[in-house]
Scaffold this motif. Sequence first.
Motif: not given
Length: 237
Positions: A112, A145-147, A151, A153, A155, A158-162
């Motif tokens: 995480h 984890l980079q979108q 941004s 995430c 983990t 699944g989680s928010e990305s901000d």
Amino acid sequence: MFPCDNSDLSLAKKQHIKYFQRFLNILPARLISYDSTRLTMAFFAISGLDILNALDVLDDKKKEHIIDWIYRLQVVPDGSHSSLKRCGFQGSSTLIFTRGESDCSTVYECGHLAMTYTGLASLVILGDNLSRVNRAAIIEGVKALQQEDGSFCATLAGSESDMRFVYCAACICYILHDWSAMDVKKTVNYITRSMSYDYGIALAPELESHGGTTFCAVATLALMNQLNTCFTNKQVN
């Protein structure tokens, strides 16, 4: 207005130190629902003691015990390429299983971003040399984890990305002296698009700005040495 007695505003240093020490020994029962983020709470206690110049209340044996516990939370690759994407630090030992003993081992064994950042930061504060950190695996875990919008995430589960996790990713890269986990150009673009009309910065583009997320964004740019390259003097000042 009533006169202000400055003596009432002094920091209760001894009480704060005892409070942080308690959190490093046992969590209050009311916080049981936060067990999965235990590493972050340990970081706040450790960094709190550091800010108060009180790390000496932790003897060498206690520091070693905390350091060993943090390393227990490190998710390491199992030999497959795909497992690298799950590497980092978990927040608690609750969901750690010996491989093969439980069908849950591969499902819940996942790093995480916030826990990886606070874990590494705690190790540094405690004087650890990070020799047991699997740097290559953590960098691969961050990279996964980079979108597309720049941004991050928190983990793979699944989680928010901000902006919070953008900051965590930047801190990890800075501590490990390796920025290959981050597409810096995409990240900078994400941050600049998140600036609001009031020159504050939001969690994401087109959202309301906030002091906390402004700090995360500015700190990220500072760590990347990009603060003065993407904003005008008016925007910075």
